[in-house]
Motif scaffolding. Structure first.
Motif, short mmCIF file in Angstrom:
data_model
loop_
_atom_site.label_atom_id
_atom_site.label_comp_id
_atom_site.label_asym_id
_atom_site.label_seq_id
_atom_site.Cartn_x
_atom_site.Cartn_y
_atom_site.Cartn_z
N PRO A 159 0.81 -1.22 0.00
CA PRO A 159 0.00 0.00 0.00
C PRO A 159 0.85 1.28 0.00
O PRO A 159 1.74 1.41 0.83
N GLY A 160 0.55 2.17 -0.95
CA GLY A 160 1.21 3.48 -1.00
C GLY A 160 2.52 3.48 -1.77
O GLY A 160 3.07 4.56 -2.06
N LEU A 161 3.03 2.29 -2.09
CA LEU A 161 4.38 2.25 -2.69
C LEU A 161 4.38 2.71 -4.15
O LEU A 161 5.30 3.41 -4.58
N ASP A 162 3.33 2.35 -4.90
CA ASP A 162 3.26 2.78 -6.31
C ASP A 162 3.39 4.30 -6.41
O ASP A 162 4.15 4.82 -7.23
N GLU A 163 2.64 4.98 -5.57
CA GLU A 163 2.64 6.45 -5.60
C GLU A 163 4.04 6.99 -5.26
O GLU A 163 4.54 7.91 -5.92
N LEU A 164 4.66 6.41 -4.22
CA LEU A 164 6.00 6.89 -3.83
C LEU A 164 7.00 6.68 -4.95
O LEU A 164 7.82 7.56 -5.25
N VAL A 165 6.94 5.50 -5.59
CA VAL A 165 7.90 5.18 -6.67
C VAL A 165 7.66 6.14 -7.83
O VAL A 165 8.61 6.73 -8.37
N ALA A 166 6.39 6.32 -8.21
CA ALA A 166 6.08 7.19 -9.36
C ALA A 166 6.64 8.59 -9.13
O ALA A 166 7.31 9.17 -10.00
N ARG A 167 6.38 9.12 -7.93
CA ARG A 167 6.83 10.49 -7.63
C ARG A 167 8.36 10.59 -7.63
O ARG A 167 8.94 11.51 -8.18
N ALA A 168 8.99 9.59 -7.02
CA ALA A 168 10.46 9.62 -6.90
C ALA A 168 11.12 9.51 -8.27
O ALA A 168 12.09 10.23 -8.56
N VAL A 169 10.58 8.66 -9.14
CA VAL A 169 11.17 8.50 -10.49
C VAL A 169 10.95 9.80 -11.27
O VAL A 169 11.86 10.30 -11.96
N ARG A 170 9.74 10.35 -11.14
CA ARG A 170 9.43 11.60 -11.84
C ARG A 170 10.39 12.72 -11.41
O ARG A 170 10.87 13.49 -12.22
N LYS A 171 10.70 12.77 -10.14
CA LYS A 171 11.59 13.84 -9.64
C LYS A 171 13.06 13.56 -9.92
O LYS A 171 13.93 14.35 -9.56
N GLY A 172 13.34 12.39 -10.46
CA GLY A 172 14.73 12.02 -10.75
C GLY A 172 15.49 11.59 -9.51
O GLY A 172 16.73 11.55 -9.50
N LEU A 173 14.76 11.22 -8.44
CA LEU A 173 15.44 10.79 -7.20
C LEU A 173 15.59 9.28 -7.13
O LEU A 173 16.28 8.76 -6.25
N LEU A 174 14.91 8.56 -8.02
CA LEU A 174 14.99 7.09 -7.97
C LEU A 174 15.12 6.52 -9.38
O LEU A 174 14.35 6.90 -10.29
N SER A 175 16.10 5.65 -9.55
CA SER A 175 16.22 4.90 -10.80
C SER A 175 16.76 3.52 -10.45
O SER A 175 17.16 3.29 -9.31
N ALA A 176 16.74 2.62 -11.43
CA ALA A 176 17.20 1.26 -11.13
C ALA A 176 18.14 0.76 -12.22
O ALA A 176 18.11 1.25 -13.35
N THR A 177 18.96 -0.20 -11.84
CA THR A 177 19.92 -0.77 -12.78
C THR A 177 20.23 -2.22 -12.40
O THR A 177 20.04 -2.61 -11.24
N GLN A 178 20.70 -2.98 -13.40
CA GLN A 178 21.16 -4.34 -13.09
C GLN A 178 22.64 -4.32 -12.75
O GLN A 178 23.15 -5.28 -12.17
N ASN A 179 23.30 -3.28 -13.15
CA ASN A 179 24.76 -3.23 -12.97
C ASN A 179 25.16 -1.96 -12.23
O ASN A 179 24.98 -0.85 -12.72
N ALA A 180 25.71 -2.15 -11.05
CA ALA A 180 26.02 -0.98 -10.21
C ALA A 180 27.34 -0.31 -10.58
O ALA A 180 27.71 0.71 -9.99
N ARG A 181 28.05 -0.88 -11.56
CA ARG A 181 29.36 -0.32 -11.92
C ARG A 181 29.25 1.19 -12.21
O ARG A 181 28.35 1.62 -12.93
N GLY A 182 30.13 1.95 -11.62
CA GLY A 182 30.14 3.41 -11.85
C GLY A 182 29.21 4.15 -10.91
O GLY A 182 29.36 5.35 -10.69
N HIS A 183 28.23 3.45 -10.34
CA HIS A 183 27.25 4.14 -9.48
C HIS A 183 27.74 4.30 -8.04
O HIS A 183 27.31 5.20 -7.34
N LEU A 184 28.63 3.39 -7.62
CA LEU A 184 29.01 3.41 -6.19
C LEU A 184 30.01 4.51 -5.85
O LEU A 184 30.12 4.90 -4.69
N ASP A 185 30.70 5.00 -6.89
CA ASP A 185 31.80 5.93 -6.61
C ASP A 185 31.38 7.15 -5.81
O ASP A 185 32.09 7.59 -4.91
N ASN A 186 30.21 7.69 -6.15
CA ASN A 186 29.80 8.88 -5.37
C ASN A 186 28.66 8.58 -4.39
O ASN A 186 27.96 9.48 -3.95
N CYS A 187 28.47 7.28 -4.07
CA CYS A 187 27.49 6.92 -3.03
C CYS A 187 28.18 6.94 -1.67
O CYS A 187 29.31 6.48 -1.53
#
Ligand SMILES: NC(=O)C1=CN([C@@H]2O[C@H](COP(=O)(O)OP(=O)(O)OC[C@H]3O[C@@H](n4cnc5c(N)ncnc54)[C@H](O)[C@@H]3O)[C@@H](O)[C@H]2O)C=CC1
Ligand SMILES: Nc1nc2c(ncn2[C@@H]2O[C@H](COP(=O)(O)OP(=O)(O)O[C@H]3O[C@H](C(=O)O)[C@@H](O)[C@H](O)[C@@H]3O)[C@@H](O)[C@H]2O)c(=O)[nH]1
Length: 420
Positions: A49-77
């Motif tokens: 419950p409520g997760l679809d809305e949170l995901v939609a908003r976060a992706v729209r705002k550019g705060l959430l994305s997904a990948t199969q390969n984390a290479r390159g992403h961890l450097d500034n995490c």
């Protein structure tokens, strides 16, 4: 903060979406191309419950994305949060293969040249020892002497599905296992707005906390269900009994009775558990959990006796402090301390007992009968305080916590009243 979340299942997806709602930039990582595509399309791959809305908003705002390969992403995490599954293996243990795999993946992506530490937080449920014996060696091996680049943390998740978002922002507690229980600045910052009691502890204590909680939840449910079965068979309203039971926050729903220590005993608990078993069996309501309580208690008595034996030099003389079932009582009926004394005698161990409340000439009725049928030599075993203090015993078995207030000559004391 930039955060990578590994594993986009019930825990990981909730974590990723809630962190994005809090304004963090989150990259979700999952081996499933389907889950990755669903998230990037602005949807949740799991139903909550409520997760679809949170995901939609976060992706729209550019705060959430997904990948199969984390290479390159961890450097500034600053943070990598591991939420991969630990399902049951055929033998009942946790299948740790996803933890092993993800640990290798993350460790290999940590660049020795990174300017800040990567905090790797494991949230999956894992058996005690996993961080130190399974995860740490993987990182040490991959980082070859650059362990200063990472900080490993174990932070169990307590959320319940169907109310996962509410639980994420209002957890019952926060438990953080670190090396030597030291604080973790990144998690302190992340949890700054969450109002929950926070416990820093060792990896192992944090790891077992999760098992303790979930097993207790199971005990509670099984207990409630067994009571419900008995009530139903007896034509009593289980709902009414439940309401009365949970209204008692002094004895029933409280930390009371939850201290790991001595076995339970006395004239009520064992008797009434036995009676409930009888009633349940009589009406055909099978109470497997209740049936196991006395066996569990006996197992505990054996465990305490073995602990005493381990601490006792061969041929040694034992002084027991306390014999009745609790302090400030002379009630010996079903006292676990009588069982302990009997075990010493059956093992031909010299025994003396100090208990100022137990005066054989004053024992009456069932108490008298129980005392002498269980310990015929009671009179000879009991000693005065001055003998207890001045005698040279090889081990003091303290069932009360009295040793610290007595002037005992014996230094070797085992406290069976409190498991530390
Ligand atoms: N479901 C719940 O309510 C709770 C679960 N937990 C614990 O959290 C952990 C996760 O549970 P769930 O979310 O229910 O599991 P899940 O099975 O729903 O999700 C696990 C995800 O990890 C992914 N995965 C596996 N290997 C991976 C890898 N190497 N890299 C990236 N992703 C990978 C899988 O594809 C899957 O999407 C378990 O240890 C569980 O016991 C803890 C609290 C609550
Ligand atoms: N009879 C009865 N059953 C109950 C009751 N409360 C819950 N249950 C059942 O107990 C099971 C677990 O329910 P719940 O704790 O709400 O859900 P969940 O499985 O998501 O959470 C538990 O596991 C998480 C985990 O996966 O580790 C934990 O994080 C969480 O704290 C819970 O122990 C379900 O089958 C429920 O129907 C109750 O009062 N009575």
């Amino acid at each position: 903060m930039k955060i990578a979340v590994f594993g986009l299942g019930y825990v990981g997806m909730t974590t990723a979406a809630c962190l994005a709602r809090s304004g963090h930039e989150v990259i979700g990582v999952d081996v499933s191309d389907e889950k990755v595509a669903i998230v990037n399309a602005g949807n949740s791959p799991i139903t909550e419950p409520g997760l679809d809305e949170l995901v939609a908003r976060a992706v729209r705002k550019g705060l959430l994305s997904a990948t199969q390969n984390a290479r390159g992403h961890l450097d500034n995490c600053a943070l990598a949060i591991v939420c991969v599954g630990t399902p049951s293996a055929p033998d009942g243990s946790h299948n740790m293969s996803f933890i092993v795999e993800v640990s290798h993946q993350i460790a290999e992506l940590v660049r020795p040249a990174r300017s800040t530490k990567l905090t790797v937080v494991f949230r999956s449920t894992v058996r005690p020892g996993t961080i130190e014996e399974l995860v740490l060696p993987i990182f040490e091996n991959a980082l070859k002497g650059r362990m200063d680049r990472v900080e490993l943390v174990y932070n169990p998740e307590f959320l319940r599905e169907s109310v996962a978002i509410e639980d994420f922002f209002n957890p019952p507690k926060i438990v953080i296992g670190t090396k030597d229980g030291e604080r973790c600045a990144v998690l302190d910052e992340l949890n700054a707005t969450i109002n929950a009691p926070t416990f820093y502890t060792t990896y192992r204590a944090a790891e077992i906390t999760k098992f303790v909680d979930n097993t207790f939840h199971a005990v509670k449910v099984a207990f409630a269900n067994e009571v419900g079965r008995v009530c139903e068979k007896l034509g009593i309203s289980a709902t009414t009994v439940h309401q009365i039971f949970v209204s008692d926050t002094k004895l029933n729903i409280s930390p009371y009775y939850l201290r790991p220590g001595g076995a339970f005993g006395g004239s009520c608990l064992p008797k009434d558990v036995r009676a409930l078993q009888y009633i349940a069996s009589d009406v055909g309501a099978h109470t497997y959990l209740v049936d196991s309580l006395l066996r569990s208690n006996d197992a505990h008595k054996n465990f305490l006796f073995e602990s005493c034996l381990k601490a006792l030099p061969t041929g040694g003389h034992v002084l027991m402090l306390g014999l009745s079932f609790k302090e400030d009582s002379d009630d010996l009926r079903e006292s676990p301390n009588i069982d302990l004394a009997r075990k010493f005698l059956q093992s031909h161990i010299d025994l003396s007992i100090y208990d100022p409340q137990v005066e054989p000439s004053k024992l009456l009725g069932q108490n008298l009968g129980y005392a002498f049928s269980s310990l015929p030599a009671l009179r000879k075993l009991l000693v005065s305080r001055s003998i207890a203090e001045s005698g040279s015993f090889d081990l003091v078995v303290d069932t009360r916590g009295w040793a610290k207030t007595m002037a005992l000559r014996t230094r070797r004391v085992i406290n069976v009243n409190t498991l530390s």
